[in-house]
Design a protein around this motif. Sequence first.
Motif, mmCIF file in Angstrom:
data_model
loop_
_atom_site.group_PDB
_atom_site.id
_atom_site.type_symbol
_atom_site.label_atom_id
_atom_site.label_comp_id
_atom_site.label_asym_id
_atom_site.label_seq_id
_atom_site.Cartn_x
_atom_site.Cartn_y
_atom_site.Cartn_z
ATOM 1 N N GLN A 5 0.823 -1.208 0.000
ATOM 2 C CA GLN A 5 0.000 0.000 0.000
ATOM 3 C C GLN A 5 0.865 1.269 0.000
ATOM 4 O O GLN A 5 0.467 2.294 -0.541
ATOM 5 N N LYS A 6 2.044 1.177 0.610
ATOM 6 C CA LYS A 6 2.907 2.356 0.741
ATOM 7 C C LYS A 6 4.118 2.293 -0.182
ATOM 8 O O LYS A 6 4.974 3.181 -0.137
ATOM 9 N N ALA A 7 4.208 1.247 -1.005
ATOM 10 C CA ALA A 7 5.388 1.053 -1.847
ATOM 11 C C ALA A 7 5.493 2.123 -2.931
ATOM 12 O O ALA A 7 4.495 2.521 -3.527
ATOM 13 N N ASP A 8 6.726 2.591 -3.191
ATOM 14 C CA ASP A 8 6.934 3.517 -4.299
ATOM 15 C C ASP A 8 7.138 2.729 -5.593
ATOM 16 O O ASP A 8 7.177 1.488 -5.584
ATOM 17 N N LEU A 9 7.264 3.420 -6.711
ATOM 18 C CA LEU A 9 7.372 2.755 -8.011
ATOM 19 C C LEU A 9 8.611 1.865 -8.095
ATOM 20 O O LEU A 9 8.568 0.760 -8.641
ATOM 21 N N LYS A 10 9.712 2.348 -7.556
ATOM 22 C CA LYS A 10 10.950 1.569 -7.579
ATOM 23 C C LYS A 10 10.780 0.245 -6.851
ATOM 24 O O LYS A 10 11.210 -0.815 -7.339
ATOM 25 N N THR A 11 10.138 0.278 -5.699
ATOM 26 C CA THR A 11 9.901 -0.947 -4.926
ATOM 27 C C THR A 11 9.007 -1.906 -5.693
ATOM 28 O O THR A 11 9.232 -3.124 -5.677
ATOM 29 N N ILE A 12 8.006 -1.388 -6.366
ATOM 30 C CA ILE A 12 7.107 -2.245 -7.134
ATOM 31 C C ILE A 12 7.852 -2.901 -8.293
ATOM 32 O O ILE A 12 7.650 -4.081 -8.594
ATOM 33 N N GLY A 13 8.756 -2.148 -8.933
ATOM 34 C CA GLY A 13 9.592 -2.735 -9.978
ATOM 35 C C GLY A 13 10.468 -3.854 -9.437
ATOM 36 O O GLY A 13 10.609 -4.918 -10.057
ATOM 37 N N PHE A 14 11.032 -3.620 -8.267
ATOM 38 C CA PHE A 14 11.859 -4.631 -7.593
ATOM 39 C C PHE A 14 11.034 -5.884 -7.289
ATOM 40 O O PHE A 14 11.468 -7.015 -7.565
ATOM 41 N N LEU A 15 9.841 -5.700 -6.742
ATOM 42 C CA LEU A 15 8.986 -6.828 -6.375
ATOM 43 C C LEU A 15 8.558 -7.636 -7.612
ATOM 44 O O LEU A 15 8.485 -8.861 -7.565
ATOM 45 N N ALA A 16 8.297 -6.936 -8.707
ATOM 46 C CA ALA A 16 7.901 -7.618 -9.938
ATOM 47 C C ALA A 16 9.035 -8.504 -10.459
ATOM 48 O O ALA A 16 8.810 -9.647 -10.866
ATOM 49 N N LEU A 17 10.239 -7.985 -10.416
ATOM 50 C CA LEU A 17 11.400 -8.764 -10.876
ATOM 51 C C LEU A 17 11.657 -9.969 -9.973
ATOM 52 O O LEU A 17 11.949 -11.069 -10.450
ATOM 53 N N LYS A 18 11.560 -9.763 -8.661
ATOM 54 C CA LYS A 18 11.797 -10.870 -7.733
ATOM 55 C C LYS A 18 10.745 -11.956 -7.890
ATOM 56 O O LYS A 18 11.045 -13.152 -7.772
ATOM 57 N N LYS A 19 9.519 -11.554 -8.176
ATOM 58 C CA LYS A 19 8.449 -12.531 -8.349
ATOM 59 C C LYS A 19 8.680 -13.374 -9.602
ATOM 60 O O LYS A 19 8.576 -14.601 -9.563
ATOM 61 N N ILE A 20 9.016 -12.725 -10.707
ATOM 62 C CA ILE A 20 9.242 -13.474 -11.943
ATOM 63 C C ILE A 20 10.511 -14.319 -11.829
ATOM 64 O O ILE A 20 10.595 -15.415 -12.397
ATOM 65 N N GLU A 21 11.494 -13.831 -11.078
ATOM 66 C CA GLU A 21 12.727 -14.597 -10.864
ATOM 67 C C GLU A 21 12.426 -15.887 -10.089
ATOM 68 O O GLU A 21 12.939 -16.968 -10.431
ATOM 69 N N GLU A 22 11.590 -15.781 -9.084
ATOM 70 C CA GLU A 22 11.211 -16.957 -8.298
ATOM 71 C C GLU A 22 10.455 -17.963 -9.167
ATOM 72 O O GLU A 22 10.719 -19.172 -9.110
ATOM 73 N N GLU A 23 9.529 -17.470 -9.984
ATOM 74 C CA GLU A 23 8.752 -18.363 -10.842
ATOM 75 C C GLU A 23 9.636 -19.026 -11.897
ATOM 76 O O GLU A 23 9.490 -20.221 -12.196
ATOM 77 N N ALA A 24 10.570 -18.270 -12.459
ATOM 78 C CA ALA A 24 11.494 -18.822 -13.450
ATOM 79 C C ALA A 24 12.417 -19.860 -12.821
ATOM 80 O O ALA A 24 12.718 -20.893 -13.434
ATOM 81 N N THR A 25 12.848 -19.584 -11.600
ATOM 82 C CA THR A 25 13.717 -20.541 -10.887
ATOM 83 C C THR A 25 12.987 -21.858 -10.642
ATOM 84 O O THR A 25 13.576 -22.939 -10.773
ATOM 85 N N ASN A 26 11.711 -21.792 -10.307
ATOM 86 C CA ASN A 26 10.925 -23.011 -10.086
ATOM 87 C C ASN A 26 10.835 -23.851 -11.359
ATOM 88 O O ASN A 26 10.926 -25.079 -11.311
ATOM 89 N N VAL A 27 10.659 -23.189 -12.501
ATOM 90 C CA VAL A 27 10.618 -23.922 -13.775
ATOM 91 C C VAL A 27 11.980 -24.535 -14.064
ATOM 92 O O VAL A 27 12.080 -25.690 -14.484
ATOM 93 N N SER A 28 13.021 -23.758 -13.830
ATOM 94 C CA SER A 28 14.384 -24.247 -14.073
ATOM 95 C C SER A 28 14.708 -25.455 -13.205
ATOM 96 O O SER A 28 15.336 -26.422 -13.661
ATOM 97 N N ILE A 29 14.259 -25.433 -11.959
ATOM 98 C CA ILE A 29 14.484 -26.570 -11.057
ATOM 99 C C ILE A 29 13.757 -27.806 -11.578
ATOM 100 O O ILE A 29 14.288 -28.928 -11.533
ATOM 101 N N THR A 30 12.540 -27.620 -12.085
ATOM 102 C CA THR A 30 11.793 -28.742 -12.663
ATOM 103 C C THR A 30 12.575 -29.380 -13.800
ATOM 104 O O THR A 30 12.667 -30.611 -13.901
ATOM 105 N N VAL A 31 13.150 -28.548 -14.660
ATOM 106 C CA VAL A 31 13.937 -29.053 -15.792
ATOM 107 C C VAL A 31 15.164 -29.804 -15.300
ATOM 108 O O VAL A 31 15.447 -30.930 -15.732
ATOM 109 N N ARG A 32 15.910 -29.210 -14.381
ATOM 110 C CA ARG A 32 17.147 -29.836 -13.907
ATOM 111 C C ARG A 32 16.886 -31.122 -13.148
ATOM 112 O O ARG A 32 17.666 -32.087 -13.254
ATOM 113 N N MET A 33 15.818 -31.164 -12.384
ATOM 114 C CA MET A 33 15.500 -32.391 -11.654
ATOM 115 C C MET A 33 15.231 -33.547 -12.608
ATOM 116 O O MET A 33 15.611 -34.692 -12.353
#
Length: 219
Positions: free
Chosen positions: A78-106
């Motif tokens: 609710q109080k996040a500035d634009l920079k923080t929202i950009g950071f959160l968006a990148l971290k979220k997609i990074e986590e989702e991409a990592t999960n897919v990558s782990i599936t492939v490697r396993m």
Amino acid sequence: MALISFSMSRRSNSFLVKLIPLTFILCITLQLPIVKGRSQIQPLNIIPPNLAKACNNDNECISWIQTDRSKADLDSLQKADLKTIGFLALKKIEEEATNVSITVRMKLLDNSVQLSSETQQALSDCNDHFIPAIELIDDAVDSTVNSAFNDAINYYTTAITDFEVCYPRLQAMRTANSVNVDDYVDNHIAEVANARNALVKFIHIPLDILKVVAANTPH
């Protein structure tokens, strides 16, 4: 005593009669639905102003950013500035991409799973592109933290290319031209393709947000 009790009873009844309409009005005002005589508090869906701005008021973007977050995270949003929202968006997609990558490697590392040479090659190709893509997202995260938003955009754009390069090899292993993910040669390819497609569906959102952040940040 009986008179006193009756008087008290009438006062109570009179009070309740007056209270019922008041309760009804309050329920309407506060939008609290009455279920089996009890009011249920509904969470207020107030979109953070900067989130709406970062997403250009796009509902898919807003929903994606808020999905799977704790109440504390949502309160902070609710109080996040634009920079923080950009950071959160990148971290979220990074986590989702990592999960897919782990599936492939396993799948590649699991000796108990018998993979055909074609399946193994397709998964290896995806793995070879997912690893650098995730590293590029991490570079984009660092750039965002340092307010180097144009660098972050460049890193992330290259990462998207890596995710897309993975697809033709998976697509080549379809048994039909339909879009049904079950039409792959085997369930290993189908599982990875399904996970990859779910990731790519929202992969444009962090890039769109980064562009808004860059455009609204003084240089």
